[in-house]
Design a protein around this motif. Structure first.
Motif, PDB file in Angstrom:
ATOM      1  N   TYR A 144       0.838  -1.194   0.000  1.00  0.00           N
ATOM      2  CA  TYR A 144       0.000   0.000   0.000  1.00  0.00           C
ATOM      3  C   TYR A 144       0.874   1.246   0.000  1.00  0.00           C
ATOM      4  O   TYR A 144       1.869   1.334   0.732  1.00  0.00           O
ATOM      5  CB  TYR A 144      -0.913   0.011   1.223  1.00  0.00           C
ATOM      6  CG  TYR A 144      -1.727   1.286   1.376  1.00  0.00           C
ATOM      7  CD1 TYR A 144      -2.907   1.477   0.678  1.00  0.00           C
ATOM      8  CD2 TYR A 144      -1.282   2.306   2.220  1.00  0.00           C
ATOM      9  CE1 TYR A 144      -3.648   2.632   0.819  1.00  0.00           C
ATOM     10  CE2 TYR A 144      -2.016   3.473   2.371  1.00  0.00           C
ATOM     11  CZ  TYR A 144      -3.200   3.629   1.659  1.00  0.00           C
ATOM     12  OH  TYR A 144      -3.909   4.775   1.807  1.00  0.00           O
ATOM     13  N   ASN A 145       0.528   2.210  -0.830  1.00  0.00           N
ATOM     14  CA  ASN A 145       1.236   3.488  -0.893  1.00  0.00           C
ATOM     15  C   ASN A 145       0.274   4.612  -0.520  1.00  0.00           C
ATOM     16  O   ASN A 145      -0.883   4.623  -0.956  1.00  0.00           O
ATOM     17  CB  ASN A 145       1.791   3.739  -2.306  1.00  0.00           C
ATOM     18  CG  ASN A 145       2.855   2.721  -2.683  1.00  0.00           C
ATOM     19  OD1 ASN A 145       3.648   2.303  -1.827  1.00  0.00           O
ATOM     20  ND2 ASN A 145       2.866   2.298  -3.948  1.00  0.00           N
ATOM     21  N   ASN A 146       0.745   5.555   0.271  1.00  0.00           N
ATOM     22  CA  ASN A 146      -0.093   6.687   0.660  1.00  0.00           C
ATOM     23  C   ASN A 146      -0.433   7.522  -0.566  1.00  0.00           C
ATOM     24  O   ASN A 146       0.417   7.725  -1.447  1.00  0.00           O
ATOM     25  CB  ASN A 146       0.634   7.566   1.684  1.00  0.00           C
ATOM     26  CG  ASN A 146       0.759   6.882   3.023  1.00  0.00           C
ATOM     27  OD1 ASN A 146      -0.142   6.150   3.432  1.00  0.00           O
ATOM     28  ND2 ASN A 146       1.867   7.114   3.709  1.00  0.00           N
ATOM     29  N   PRO A 147      -1.653   8.029  -0.675  1.00  0.00           N
ATOM     30  CA  PRO A 147      -2.025   8.850  -1.837  1.00  0.00           C
ATOM     31  C   PRO A 147      -1.307  10.191  -1.793  1.00  0.00           C
ATOM     32  O   PRO A 147      -0.854  10.649  -0.746  1.00  0.00           O
ATOM     33  CB  PRO A 147      -3.539   9.026  -1.689  1.00  0.00           C
ATOM     34  CG  PRO A 147      -3.786   8.876  -0.224  1.00  0.00           C
ATOM     35  CD  PRO A 147      -2.773   7.876   0.267  1.00  0.00           C
ATOM     36  N   GLN A 148      -1.214  10.805  -2.949  1.00  0.00           N
ATOM     37  CA  GLN A 148      -0.599  12.121  -3.031  1.00  0.00           C
ATOM     38  C   GLN A 148      -1.477  13.145  -2.331  1.00  0.00           C
ATOM     39  O   GLN A 148      -2.701  13.093  -2.384  1.00  0.00           O
ATOM     40  CB  GLN A 148      -0.385  12.526  -4.500  1.00  0.00           C
ATOM     41  CG  GLN A 148       0.596  11.633  -5.242  1.00  0.00           C
ATOM     42  CD  GLN A 148       0.792  12.087  -6.682  1.00  0.00           C
ATOM     43  OE1 GLN A 148       0.130  13.011  -7.129  1.00  0.00           O
ATOM     44  NE2 GLN A 148       1.708  11.455  -7.379  1.00  0.00           N
ATOM     45  N   VAL A 149      -0.828  14.084  -1.668  1.00  0.00           N
ATOM     46  CA  VAL A 149      -1.557  15.092  -0.904  1.00  0.00           C
ATOM     47  C   VAL A 149      -2.237  16.062  -1.860  1.00  0.00           C
ATOM     48  O   VAL A 149      -1.601  16.616  -2.757  1.00  0.00           O
ATOM     49  CB  VAL A 149      -0.607  15.844   0.044  1.00  0.00           C
ATOM     50  CG1 VAL A 149      -1.372  16.938   0.793  1.00  0.00           C
ATOM     51  CG2 VAL A 149       0.030  14.885   1.021  1.00  0.00           C
ATOM     52  N   SER A 150      -3.518  16.255  -1.684  1.00  0.00           N
ATOM     53  CA  SER A 150      -4.271  17.215  -2.486  1.00  0.00           C
ATOM     54  C   SER A 150      -5.403  17.761  -1.641  1.00  0.00           C
ATOM     55  O   SER A 150      -5.665  17.296  -0.530  1.00  0.00           O
ATOM     56  CB  SER A 150      -4.822  16.564  -3.765  1.00  0.00           C
ATOM     57  OG  SER A 150      -5.777  15.580  -3.443  1.00  0.00           O
ATOM     58  N   GLY A 151      -6.067  18.752  -2.155  1.00  0.00           N
ATOM     59  CA  GLY A 151      -7.151  19.354  -1.405  1.00  0.00           C
ATOM     60  C   GLY A 151      -8.340  18.431  -1.233  1.00  0.00           C
ATOM     61  O   GLY A 151      -9.205  18.664  -0.384  1.00  0.00           O
ATOM     62  N   GLU A 152      -8.434  17.363  -2.025  1.00  0.00           N
ATOM     63  CA  GLU A 152      -9.593  16.491  -1.955  1.00  0.00           C
ATOM     64  C   GLU A 152      -9.530  15.520  -0.782  1.00  0.00           C
ATOM     65  O   GLU A 152     -10.563  15.105  -0.264  1.00  0.00           O
ATOM     66  CB  GLU A 152      -9.735  15.715  -3.271  1.00  0.00           C
ATOM     67  CG  GLU A 152      -9.982  16.624  -4.481  1.00  0.00           C
ATOM     68  CD  GLU A 152     -10.092  15.819  -5.760  1.00  0.00           C
ATOM     69  OE1 GLU A 152      -9.898  14.588  -5.682  1.00  0.00           O
ATOM     70  OE2 GLU A 152     -10.363  16.413  -6.815  1.00  0.00           O
ATOM     71  N   ASN A 153      -8.314  15.106  -0.385  1.00  0.00           N
ATOM     72  CA  ASN A 153      -8.226  14.098   0.665  1.00  0.00           C
ATOM     73  C   ASN A 153      -7.636  14.652   1.961  1.00  0.00           C
ATOM     74  O   ASN A 153      -7.234  13.892   2.839  1.00  0.00           O
ATOM     75  CB  ASN A 153      -7.385  12.899   0.193  1.00  0.00           C
ATOM     76  CG  ASN A 153      -6.028  13.323  -0.375  1.00  0.00           C
ATOM     77  OD1 ASN A 153      -5.452  14.299   0.098  1.00  0.00           O
ATOM     78  ND2 ASN A 153      -5.541  12.604  -1.377  1.00  0.00           N
ATOM     79  N   LEU A 154      -7.550  15.969   2.076  1.00  0.00           N
ATOM     80  CA  LEU A 154      -7.113  16.541   3.341  1.00  0.00           C
ATOM     81  C   LEU A 154      -8.266  16.551   4.331  1.00  0.00           C
ATOM     82  O   LEU A 154      -9.420  16.729   3.962  1.00  0.00           O
ATOM     83  CB  LEU A 154      -6.597  17.977   3.140  1.00  0.00           C
ATOM     84  CG  LEU A 154      -5.216  18.108   2.491  1.00  0.00           C
ATOM     85  CD1 LEU A 154      -4.865  19.579   2.341  1.00  0.00           C
ATOM     86  CD2 LEU A 154      -4.147  17.421   3.322  1.00  0.00           C
ATOM     87  N   ILE A 155      -7.939  16.366   5.586  1.00  0.00           N
ATOM     88  CA  ILE A 155      -8.944  16.397   6.636  1.00  0.00           C
ATOM     89  C   ILE A 155      -9.209  17.847   6.998  1.00  0.00           C
ATOM     90  O   ILE A 155      -8.293  18.575   7.381  1.00  0.00           O
ATOM     91  CB  ILE A 155      -8.481  15.599   7.872  1.00  0.00           C
ATOM     92  CG1 ILE A 155      -8.258  14.138   7.487  1.00  0.00           C
ATOM     93  CG2 ILE A 155      -9.501  15.708   9.000  1.00  0.00           C
ATOM     94  CD1 ILE A 155      -7.735  13.302   8.617  1.00  0.00           C
TER      95      ILE A 155
END
Length: 466
Positions: A144-155
């Motif tokens: 498993y690889n962490n997804p790239q940081v973007s505005g869609e998956n930020l908490i």
């Protein structure tokens, strides 16, 4: 403190220190008695010197009263911040005699070189310990690889807003929508489950037939509908204008006010009651109070207010004519209706709030309507700032409305204007009011960018539908 049940009792360990942070006690009801106990000791005569005689002790008790309220200090004392300075050698030096002005001082007192001392504006928001329930570490599968940081998956800082599927239109957009989104239709069909809802839908359709542009407050003043249902119904019948002379208004699907000069009467006017010493009265003298104030924010010395009753889906489906309504409540026909003053301006009446969004057709004053209709039949271009009206029409309307409000305040509180002179001075002051300061205010409004958590009413309505 005892007179206000919402306040907490404060205890200062150093009452003369302005930087002392208090501990707070909570208020509790109790059923106790206050007793006065007297202990009387009577020594007996000692005949034999070797004999030890115990003195006679008597207790007398008297009930003085009943205790109904007690205060208990249950929290921690929190941090204490002293006006101290740490020197290079680690020696602590008191700065109280340098930062506290206990008597009138000369200019030298304020020009002295002092170390930087900035006390904290607020201490801990809580005075009782709480447990942090951290989530356990997630065990991912191999590879498993962490997804790239973007505005869609930020908490985010709060939960995601519930979408109401409204269509937003800017003044520069070429096309306007002719029908609602499919999701908006489905949402309303889910909520519209009784004849009362169908009647509300018909009433709102008639309103948009009579007048293609409405503000939300104007709708709420003409139709009795639950606010949560209105959030679902408006995107079903109209689209929302974000910018331009019809900003913050709901426009009927298929109607483009930019192509109809007669739509200038539906333009919005952002009116704010002016206050200040140059206007003759200060903010504290205003007969119209602000809806929100930062001065009401006081933690942790006040008890948290009880939250309002949340509306469930079941409540929405029951409609306005639910069987559980008591006789003391308003009838369904007017339970959620607002007063006309929330969207209509009349001469001789003060607005309910210091900032109001009026449509030009709702300014029920003949002199104001003359200003609006100065260019009837000669409208040539619809601009983003003034719409179909002449340039600076909004400024002229604000000046006239401010003068009317000033006259109302003058009649109700003449002591505020005891130093005012002739009407010519009033005209000069009015001209001064509509000068550069007003232009600066307009520029600030154009540069205003909505942000989450704003207290601007127009922006709050936009966020409800994002």
């Amino acid at each position: 403190i005892y007179a206000d049940p919402a306040k907490r009792l404060e205890l200062y360990f150093r009452p003369k220190d302005p930087y002392c942070h208090p501990v707070c006690a909570n208020r509790f009801p109790t059923s106790s008695m206050l007793l006065r106990v007297s202990r009387r000791t009577k020594k007996k005569q000692q005949l034999d010197p070797e004999e030890q005689i115990q003195p006679e002790v008597q207790y007398e008790m008297e009930i003085l009263g009943i205790v109904t309220t007690v205060y208990k200090f249950q929290g921690m004392s929190d941090f204490q911040y002293l006006a101290m300075h740490s020197g290079p050698d680690g020696k602590q030096t008191s700065m109280y005699d340098k930062v506290l002005m206990l008597k009138p001082e000369k200019e030298e007192f304020f020009n002295k070189e002092l170390p930087l001392y900035i006390p904290p504006p607020i201490f801990s928001r809580l005075d009782t310990p709480v447990d942090y329930f951290y989530r356990p570490d997630i065990q991912h599968r191999s590879g498993y690889n962490n997804p790239q940081v973007s505005g869609e998956n930020l908490i985010g800082l709060s939960r995601a807003r519930r979408p109401h599927n409204a269509i937003f239109v800017n003044f520069d957009d070429e096309e306007i929508p002719t029908k609602p989104l499919d999701a908006a239709v489905q949402n309303w069909k889910k909520v519209c489950t009784n004849p009362v809802d169908q009647k509300v839908e018909e009433e709102l359709r008639k309103l948009f037939e009579v007048r293609p542009v409405w503000s939300r407050n104007a709708v709420k003043a003409n139709i009795s509908v639950h606010p949560d249902k209105l959030k679902v119904l408006l995107p079903y019948l109209a689209y929302y204008m974000l910018t331009g002379p019809w900003r913050s208004l709901w426009v009927r699907f298929g109607y483009d006010p930019r192509k109809h000069p007669e739509a200038k009467i539906y333009q919005v006017l952002d009116f704010r009651i002016r206050c200040g010493m140059k206007y003759g009265y200060a903010a504290t003298d205003m007969p119209v109070k602000a809806k929100r104030s930062t001065y009401n924010y006081s933690l942790p010395i006040t008890v948290k207010k009880q939250g309002s009753h949340t509306v469930s889906v079941h409540d929405l489906k029951q409609g306005l004519g639910s069987a559980g309504t008591s006789g003391t409540k308003k009838p369904p026909s007017s339970r959620y209706k607002l007063k006309e003053s929330v969207y209509i301006f009349r001469e001789g009446a003060l607005p309910p709030y210091r900032q109001m969004f009026y449509q030009l057709c709702d300014l029920n004053v003949e002199s104001l309507q003359k200003i609006i209709h100065r260019n009837d039949g000669t409208e040539s271009e619809c601009t983003e700032r003034d719409g179909w009206c002449l340039a600076k029409t909004s400024d002229d309307l604000r000046d006239s409305m401010s003068l009317m409000i000033k006259q109302i305040i003058r009649s109700t509180r003449p002591a505020l204007f005891s130093n005012t002179t002739s009407s010519e001075d009033g005209k000069e002051q009015l001209a001064y009011e509509s000068g550069e300061d007003e232009d600066d205010e307009e520029e600030e409004e154009e540069d205003f960018k909505p942000s989450d958590g704003s207290e601007n009413e127009m922006e709050t309505e936009i966020l409800d539908y994002v």
